[in-house]
Design an enzyme around this catalytic site. Sequence first.
Site, short mmCIF file in Angstrom:
data_model
loop_
_atom_site.label_atom_id
_atom_site.label_comp_id
_atom_site.label_asym_id
_atom_site.label_seq_id
_atom_site.Cartn_x
_atom_site.Cartn_y
_atom_site.Cartn_z
N ASP A 278 52.08 64.16 38.00
CA ASP A 278 52.00 65.11 36.89
C ASP A 278 51.06 64.59 35.81
O ASP A 278 51.34 64.66 34.61
CB ASP A 278 53.40 65.37 36.30
CG ASP A 278 53.42 66.58 35.36
OD1 ASP A 278 52.53 67.44 35.48
OD2 ASP A 278 54.32 66.65 34.51
N MET B 15 63.32 70.06 27.93
CA MET B 15 64.22 69.20 28.67
C MET B 15 65.00 68.27 27.76
O MET B 15 65.89 67.57 28.21
CB MET B 15 63.43 68.37 29.69
CG MET B 15 62.93 69.18 30.88
SD MET B 15 64.26 69.78 31.93
CE MET B 15 64.78 68.24 32.67
N GLY C 180 61.32 69.04 23.45
CA GLY C 180 60.84 69.91 24.51
C GLY C 180 62.00 70.59 25.19
O GLY C 180 63.16 70.40 24.83
N PRO D 79 46.74 65.74 30.10
CA PRO D 79 46.40 65.15 28.81
C PRO D 79 47.61 64.73 27.98
O PRO D 79 47.56 63.70 27.30
CB PRO D 79 45.62 66.28 28.11
CG PRO D 79 45.00 67.04 29.23
CD PRO D 79 46.03 67.03 30.32
N GLU E 133 58.88 51.57 25.15
CA GLU E 133 58.18 51.01 24.00
C GLU E 133 57.74 52.14 23.08
O GLU E 133 57.43 53.24 23.53
CB GLU E 133 56.97 50.20 24.45
CG GLU E 133 55.90 51.00 25.15
CD GLU E 133 54.67 50.17 25.50
OE1 GLU E 133 54.28 49.30 24.70
OE2 GLU E 133 54.11 50.41 26.58
N LYS F 212 64.23 58.56 24.97
CA LYS F 212 64.06 59.92 25.50
C LYS F 212 65.40 60.36 26.07
O LYS F 212 65.96 59.71 26.96
CB LYS F 212 62.98 59.91 26.58
CG LYS F 212 62.66 61.26 27.17
CD LYS F 212 61.48 61.17 28.13
CE LYS F 212 60.21 60.86 27.36
NZ LYS F 212 59.00 60.96 28.21
#
Length: 749
Positions: A141, A22, A20, A144, A94, A40
């Site tokens: 935030d 970021m 993405g 979906p 996880e 991440k």
Amino acid sequence: MADTRLIQSRYRLLEQIGRGGMGEVWRARDESLGRQVAVKCLKPLGPQHDGAFTRVLRERFRREARVAASLQHRGVTVVHDFGEHEGVLYLVMELLDGHNLSQLLEENAQHPLPVDHVVDIAEQVADALGYTHRQGVVHRDLKPANIMRLSDGTVKICDFGIARLGHDISMTSRLTTTGLAMGTPHYMSPEQISGKEVDHRSDLYSLGCVLYEIATGVPPFDQEDAWAVLVGHRDTEPTPPRSHRAELPGFFDRVVLDLLAKAPEERPADAGDLRRRIVLGRTGEQPVPGPPALPHAGPGLLPARREAALPLWTRSMTAGHRATGSVRHAVEQDDPAAGLTGRWTTATATSPAPHSDSFVSLPTGPPAPDLLAALAGRHSAGIDLGRLGRWEEAGEVHRAVAAQRESVLGPDHPDTLASRYEVGFALSRTGRADEALREFVRVAEGRERALGADHPQTLAARQETAYTLGQLGRHAEAHQAYESVLAARRRAMGPDHPETLRCRHNLAFNLSRLGRTEESWRVAHEVAESRARLLGRMHPDTLATRYEVAYTLGRLGRWAEALETYQDVARARAVALGADHPDTFAARYEAGISLGRLGRDAEALELYRSLVADRTRSSGAFDPETLRARHGLGVNLGRTGRWEEALAEAREVCAIRARTLGPDHPDTVISCREIAVGLGWLGRWGEALVAYRQVAAARSRVLGPGHPQTLAARNDEAHCLERLGRSDEAAELHRAVAAHRAHNAALPS
């Protein structure tokens, strides 16, 4: 990352599974514990970010990571570790085996999820939110893409990346006052949009938006313009979910509408209360009492119910990414508004990587976020110009944005095609149907390549193509296009989806233009009934189709039924849209036509008198629709035998139309013919002959000498000649008209 792809000598990156604006998500192995995890990593900040910005982002990251790591619940993604390695911030979580709700909707071809799955997801998310809220943590935030459904049916909330401790007001205020807005427009609460402090009830509102979408296939406020989405959240009551999907249980409909209440105090007290309501509705049994309700924020922290205007930071927002429709931007804005969430998801090694931001498709590398934001703002400005009826200006804006988007994003990027679509729309509304058709065909082909043949946006472009073909009089081609789109919409969305019904409405309209009036009436009648059942009898779409039903009734000679329907539509539109709305006026005008057809000329005359007065007051004396009403008034003056008044009205209307529309405009020519008719009824046949010849000459210039309307005018001219005793000239003109008609009949149809 280091060449060894080993973070802190512990986490070995194995495979990228998400990307993405970021940063990235990797499947990795924890070398210390021998387990697989998801890592991440935030994208390194470039030189365009100053030191203050970097410090704020790092502080926010560490704070949010600690909060996320403190949460221990089966419905919340577990955070194992976080830190910074060689200038890159990372979070270790996880590794989940499943798909987020956005992916589930996309894989389901934009159909809503099964009802039992929707209710189960609602209950599990409510349970997880109940836990996090009791810890004082608000997600802020929820959407979906941040809710995962695992292969075993477990539902987990992901990315508490923009969470805040509810009681820590000072830190929240300091971070949000930097101008880093948070949230995704399709799922933001009214108080969040207004820039007020939020509590756990903001998450409940966002959950209501998510449940609405997975249950119906569309968000509660489904506009592409971010500003319109935000205003919808703030000011507009949502349509009940069951209006989109009748099989949804009644209790679920009530729960979702309560979650979407504008005022926080009108929503469920807390997530525990919400879960109890879901369990009760699902099982019919009394659920086990949950923990006590969370105390509401004090009066000083409650958001205002309505704001005079949205805050300035919202003006640069794009509409975001609703779960369906999948408008994919080439890169997320590098803006902490996305928190740690961005477009990231987690997946197993065997799962395909999510359709993220397609950096490789960019012609020259990722464009600057500021440029994308500026183009999105200009795109929205163009849409606003169109809403004001300033279509020429709107078209210029959209053409400029489309050219720039194509240069930085590529010709088939959804944003480029969105601008091209708006260019086509502006061209269509300014009478340049040929150019509009080319634009819509181009958009439809690009969207089919980029999104697929049955994607809703592809179908929207194909439907506009059909509409433009109808504008051009190519009704047979338009019919084929509508049939094709309708089949795809039924297949992808079902027979009662609003867009399916919209396509059927257009199909009915086009059938009547093909002369297939009985079929047109039948289709329009069925669509009107379906829209009344799903949207309500007073909904503008229902009334639009009932208007079409009335039109076909008139074409079938059933004028009494047509009159009754037009009158019902006019009354309903006056209530739903306002007495001075153009659609209300249009229904009144057609009711006058029906009265005339039924020989009720005195009633028609009075109707047109009132309509002229209302149109003049509302739109001005020279507005084309005011003049149309005055034309109707003149016609009915003649029908009641008041020919001197009728002739005076026709002369005045014709003069205004010639000045404002041009001497050869169809409306001007119609008024000229009405002058001729009046002169004939007054026995002034020499003057009538001059007027009829003007009509015939104008129609010959515009439509051609052999057009049926031109030939009708020539017949009128011959009739005048007969009245003047010029039989030889009349006979010669009749022969010429007959020859043209014979020639037309011999042409292939």
